[in-house]
Design a protein around this motif. Structure first.
Motif, PDB file in Angstrom:
ATOM      1  N   LEU A 151       0.834  -1.191   0.000  1.00 45.36           N
ATOM      2  CA  LEU A 151       0.000   0.000   0.000  1.00 45.36           C
ATOM      3  C   LEU A 151       0.872   1.246   0.000  1.00 45.36           C
ATOM      4  N   HIS A 152       0.662   2.128  -0.975  1.00 44.06           N
ATOM      5  CA  HIS A 152       1.363   3.396  -1.065  1.00 44.06           C
ATOM      6  C   HIS A 152       0.327   4.515  -1.045  1.00 44.06           C
ATOM      7  N   LEU A 153       0.546   5.495  -0.154  1.00 43.31           N
ATOM      8  CA  LEU A 153      -0.404   6.591  -0.034  1.00 43.31           C
ATOM      9  C   LEU A 153       0.310   7.925   0.048  1.00 43.31           C
ATOM     10  N   SER A 154      -0.371   8.961  -0.420  1.00 54.13           N
ATOM     11  CA  SER A 154       0.130  10.327  -0.340  1.00 54.13           C
ATOM     12  C   SER A 154      -0.777  11.136   0.579  1.00 54.13           C
ATOM     13  N   PRO A 155      -0.261  12.227   1.143  1.00 57.85           N
ATOM     14  CA  PRO A 155      -1.082  13.046   2.038  1.00 57.85           C
ATOM     15  C   PRO A 155      -2.348  13.608   1.400  1.00 57.85           C
ATOM     16  N   GLU A 158      -4.395  10.189  -2.305  1.00 56.55           N
ATOM     17  CA  GLU A 158      -4.240   9.349  -3.488  1.00 56.55           C
ATOM     18  C   GLU A 158      -3.194   8.271  -3.242  1.00 56.55           C
ATOM     19  N   GLY A 159      -3.344   7.168  -3.927  1.00 54.77           N
ATOM     20  CA  GLY A 159      -2.368   6.096  -3.764  1.00 54.77           C
ATOM     21  C   GLY A 159      -2.793   4.845  -4.502  1.00 54.77           C
ATOM     22  N   GLN A 160      -2.139   3.748  -4.193  1.00 52.63           N
ATOM     23  CA  GLN A 160      -2.458   2.490  -4.840  1.00 52.63           C
ATOM     24  C   GLN A 160      -2.130   1.318  -3.923  1.00 52.63           C
ATOM     25  N   ARG A 161      -2.836   0.236  -4.173  1.00 52.07           N
ATOM     26  CA  ARG A 161      -2.576  -1.008  -3.451  1.00 52.07           C
ATOM     27  C   ARG A 161      -2.298  -2.095  -4.473  1.00 52.07           C
ATOM     28  N   THR A 162      -1.200  -2.793  -4.285  1.00 51.41           N
ATOM     29  CA  THR A 162      -0.836  -3.897  -5.157  1.00 51.41           C
ATOM     30  C   THR A 162      -0.977  -5.198  -4.379  1.00 51.41           C
ATOM     31  N   ARG A 163      -1.840  -6.059  -4.847  1.00 44.36           N
ATOM     32  CA  ARG A 163      -2.030  -7.375  -4.222  1.00 44.36           C
ATOM     33  C   ARG A 163      -1.281  -8.406  -5.066  1.00 44.36           C
ATOM     34  N   ILE A 164      -0.373  -9.116  -4.433  1.00 47.84           N
ATOM     35  CA  ILE A 164       0.464 -10.088  -5.142  1.00 47.84           C
ATOM     36  C   ILE A 164       0.132 -11.495  -4.663  1.00 47.84           C
ATOM     37  N   LEU A 173      -3.656  -4.378  -9.296  1.00 48.58           N
ATOM     38  CA  LEU A 173      -3.408  -3.003  -8.887  1.00 48.58           C
ATOM     39  C   LEU A 173      -4.729  -2.271  -8.693  1.00 48.58           C
ATOM     40  N   GLU A 174      -4.851  -1.596  -7.550  1.00 47.87           N
ATOM     41  CA  GLU A 174      -6.053  -0.823  -7.230  1.00 47.87           C
ATOM     42  C   GLU A 174      -5.643   0.604  -6.908  1.00 47.87           C
ATOM     43  N   GLN A 175      -6.242   1.567  -7.600  1.00 47.29           N
ATOM     44  CA  GLN A 175      -5.933   2.972  -7.395  1.00 47.29           C
ATOM     45  C   GLN A 175      -6.891   3.580  -6.368  1.00 47.29           C
ATOM     46  N   PHE A 176      -6.352   4.536  -5.564  1.00 46.25           N
ATOM     47  CA  PHE A 176      -7.162   5.221  -4.566  1.00 46.25           C
ATOM     48  C   PHE A 176      -7.232   6.707  -4.885  1.00 46.25           C
TER      49      PHE A 176
END
Length: 208
Positions: A151-155, A158-164, A173-176
């Motif tokens: 999980l990568h997030l910005s203040p 926005e961000g994204q989650r990669t499920r492997i 890949l899921e965008q937030f």
């Protein structure tokens, strides 16, 4: 070696549950790295909680370390970067969470790029198989994760989650957008108040 409930070192070797070959650091030396830049660029250090049986090892005659077979795995370890890289506006931290089988189940990165406040910008969470599902000679296979969530997030939310899926070798890949990231903010702890961040990570992130 234990100072105020913690062990200080350059890096924790989780395979041997000992410091890396450079050995222990004193609390005084780490305070110096925390407060003053070092010309050799080795200002970062690692903190390990002196939990029951953690750190029960002795130095051998050849200078290496010999671990007590009963030594426990620490519930967490923390790499502290006083400045540089992700520590632009103050110290930054990476918290590693370990399970009872000495596997890194969570890695949380607190960056410091926003005027001195920490932000949980990355979390990697791994799911491992049960060791008892394997025959004794195959137990090492349980050290390979089945799934990972990155999980990568910005203040700005926005961000994204990669499920492997490691067995299928697939990535989803899921965008937030517009995520409430208030739980990801934290105040920079004082030197020695290491539990402040590790507790937040151990309690889990609501966005995972």
């Amino acid at each position: 070696m234990i100072e105020h409930g913690y062990l200080y070192m350059q890096k924790w070797n989780h395979f041997t549950r000992t410091p890396d070959p450079r050995g222990f650091l004193s609390e005084q030396e780490c305070r110096g790295r925390w407060h003053q830049h070092q010309d050799d660029q080795m200002d970062w250090f690692t903190v390990v909680p002196a939990e029951p049986s953690v750190g029960t090892f002795v130095r051998r005659d050849d200078g290496g370390f010999e671990i007590d077979p009963a030594s426990a795995v620490p519930s967490w370890t923390m790499e502290v970067t006083p400045r540089g890289g992700i520590a632009i506006d103050g110290p930054a931290f990476q918290v590693f969470v370990w399970d009872a089988n000495n596997r890194n189940v969570t890695l949380a990165t607190y960056s410091n790029r926003w005027g001195g406040r920490l932000f949980l910008s990355e979390v990697i969470y791994k799911i491992f198989p049960e060791p008892d599902d394997f025959r004794p000679k195959e137990r090492a296979l349980a050290n390979k994760p089945l799934f990972s969530n990155q999980l990568h997030l910005s203040p700005n939310g926005e961000g994204q989650r990669t499920r492997i899926d490691h067995s299928k070798q697939t990535k989803d890949l899921e965008q937030f957008h517009g995520v409430d990231v208030e739980p990801n903010w934290a105040n920079t702890p004082d030197f020695g108040d290491w539990e402040a961040l590790s507790k937040k990570v151990l309690e889990g992130n609501p966005l995972i």
